[in-house]
Motif scaffolding. Structure first.
Motif, PDB file in Angstrom:
ATOM      1  N   LYS A   7       0.847  -1.194   0.000  1.00 50.90           N
ATOM      2  CA  LYS A   7       0.000   0.000   0.000  1.00 50.90           C
ATOM      3  C   LYS A   7       0.884   1.246   0.000  1.00 50.90           C
ATOM      4  CE  LYS A   7      -2.106   3.532   2.180  1.00 50.90           C
ATOM      5  NZ  LYS A   7      -1.683   4.492   3.211  1.00 50.90           N
ATOM      6  N   GLY A 151      -7.952   8.152   5.630  1.00 52.20           N
ATOM      7  CA  GLY A 151      -6.895   7.193   5.926  1.00 52.20           C
ATOM      8  C   GLY A 151      -7.273   5.757   5.603  1.00 52.20           C
ATOM      9  N   ASP A 154      -5.362   2.150   4.046  1.00 50.92           N
ATOM     10  CA  ASP A 154      -4.701   1.106   4.848  1.00 50.92           C
ATOM     11  C   ASP A 154      -5.647  -0.081   5.020  1.00 50.92           C
ATOM     12  OD1 ASP A 154      -2.628   2.892   5.263  1.00 50.92           O
ATOM     13  OD2 ASP A 154      -3.201   3.401   7.315  1.00 50.92           O
TER      14      ASP A 154
HETATM   15 MG    MG Z   1      -2.515   7.223   5.928  1.00 54.00          MG
END
Ligand code: MG
Ligand code: ASP
Length: 438
Positions: A7, A151, A154
């Motif tokens: 990632k 975010g 992830d």
């Molecule tokens: Mg991040």
């Protein structure tokens, strides 16, 4: 041969040159004989820029439309990266979250993954291609485009790694891994070489910004080993695994790093790290009746506002006849609603006064070794008192102690505690390679 999910965060693909560097890393991994699935974030500050643009049109964008807009950022980077990998002579195909079979509920802006059917991704792997998946997005049962929350790439990566039974999920970022404290506050913070998923979960839940909380939860539930590392260097990063001795990983970790891990006594520290959090506020309800059911009613009202309470402290001042003070902390963005709801229930709850304090900070000390080592709290409180820092609230779990201080004292508190627990490094390890800090 291993199956590796990589990632790359926004700062790792911030511009065309960065994108090409990432493509080369993907190709190198392939050439080392591994199968690779890539999950990519939006380029640089794209997500924030898209939010700013929407805000110029309306102060209250509809959640559904906002989610469709925000998924565009990751779609740009997935397709460009696929082109860049192809350009290096390795076949690659890009997939949106929906195409990659990431099924979610319909909570726009914070959708939860409810199922994974990554068939097209698996086919790409079988056909010898690199699959490149747009992070942070999925599709709901009623065909709505959703995002997983800021975010969230992830979480896409770890969920894919779990569904594909990958050997490891590598999280590439702009620092060399997890540090014992935020290097921006503690320049002598040291890189954590290995850490358990349980400890990482506590750190992420209490303000450490390195990983999306749900990604860690996924990794823990499905036993996905994580390797958090920099895309700007070749250094070994931080291994997050509850089974660090997994022999399947042996070929993926440089031998030197394994040797260092075994020799380094710091690998069995009592304390793994210190997280800090400035995002909480405190509310104190003064003089509520000290009778059964009052706390239940109070927190029922708070829950109705959708606020997640973190710490709660009740005390019974001697000066107030049969009355208690209850203080609690909550995310700053929920404070307004909750204050209003409590004010509206003043008569029912019969309290005397409502106090609101936005200027608090929370420090959390995390370490699995706390279970078996007495004296950790004494040392923590001693370090803070020596620094002249007053403790407001305290909460603990089996492997964590959190304290609330004045916001202005927080940085100093983190520094003092870091030193007191012997976590300071003599080399300057913490390099921040990229990112605009937005
Ligand atoms: Mg991040
Ligand atoms: N681009 C999204 C964000 O900025 C998701 C991610 O980067 O993980 O929050």
């Amino acid at each position: 041969m291993a199956l590796i999910v990589q990632k790359y965060g926004g700062s790792s693909v911030a511009d065309v040159d960065a994108m090409k560097r990432v493509a080369q890393r993907v190709v190198d991994t392939r050439n080392a004989g591994h199968q690779v699935v890539v999950v990519v974030s939006a380029m640089g500050d794209t997500t924030d820029d898209l939010l700013d643009t929407a805000a110029q049109i309306t102060s209250a964008p509809p959640d559904r439309e906002l989610d469709i807009l925000l998924t565009a950022g990751e779609r740009i980077s997935m397709s460009l990266l696929a082109m860049a990998v192809n350009e290096c002579g390795v076949p690659a195909q890009a997939y949106t979250g929906a195409q990659a079979g990431i099924r979610t509920d319909t909570h726009f802006g914070k959708a939860q993954i409810v199922g994974m059917v990554p068939e097209r991704v698996a086919r790409s792997i079988r056909d010898g291609q690199v699959a490149i998946v747009a992070g942070f997005q999925g599709i709901s049962e009623d065909d709505e485009t959703t995002t997983l929350g800021r975010g969230g790439s992830d979480t896409t990566a770890v969920a894919l790694a779990a569904a594909l039974h990958a050997d490891v999920c590598e999280i590439y970022t702009d620092v060399d891994g997890l540090f014992t404290a935020d290097p921006r506050i503690v320049p002598t913070a040291r890189r954590v070489r290995t850490i358990s998923q349980e400890e990482t979960l506590e750190l992420a839940a209490h303000g450490a910004k390195i990983l999306h909380l749900r990604a860690v939860e996924f990794a823990r539930r499905y036993h996905v080993p994580l390797h958090v590392r920099s895309s700007f260097s070749d250094k070994n990063g931080t291994w997050i695994s509850d089974r660090p001795a997994n022999p399947a990983l042996a070929g993926l970790v440089p031998q030197a790093a394994l040797a260092a891990n075994q020799e380094d006594p710091m690998e069995e520290p009592i304390i793994s790290g210190i997280a800090h959090d400035r995002s909480q506020d405190k509310i104190t309800v003064v003089g509520i009746a000290n009778s059964p059911g009052m706390a239940a009613r109070l927190f029922e009202l708070v829950a109705q506002q959708g606020a997640n309470i973190d710490m709660i402290v009740q005390n019974i001042p001697v000066t107030l006849e049969n009355r208690a003070n209850i203080s609690f902390t909550l995310p700053a963005e929920d404070a307004d609603h909750v204050m209003q709801a409590l004010e509206a229930a003043r008569e029912e709850l019969g309290f005397k006064e409502l106090k609101y304090n936005p200027d608090i900070g929370k420090l959390s000390l995390v370490g699995a070794g706390m279970r078996t080592n007495p004296g950790v709290s004494a040392k923590l409180f001693g370090a803070l008192s020596q620094a002249g820092i007053n403790i407001d609230l305290i909460s603990t779990s089996e492997i964590r102690i959190s304290v609330v201080t004045k916001l202005e004292d927080l940085d100093r508190a983190v520094q003092a505690v870091h030193t007191a627990f012997g976590l300071d490094s003599t080399e300057s390890e913490a390099v921040i390679y990229g990112g605009t800090g937005r």
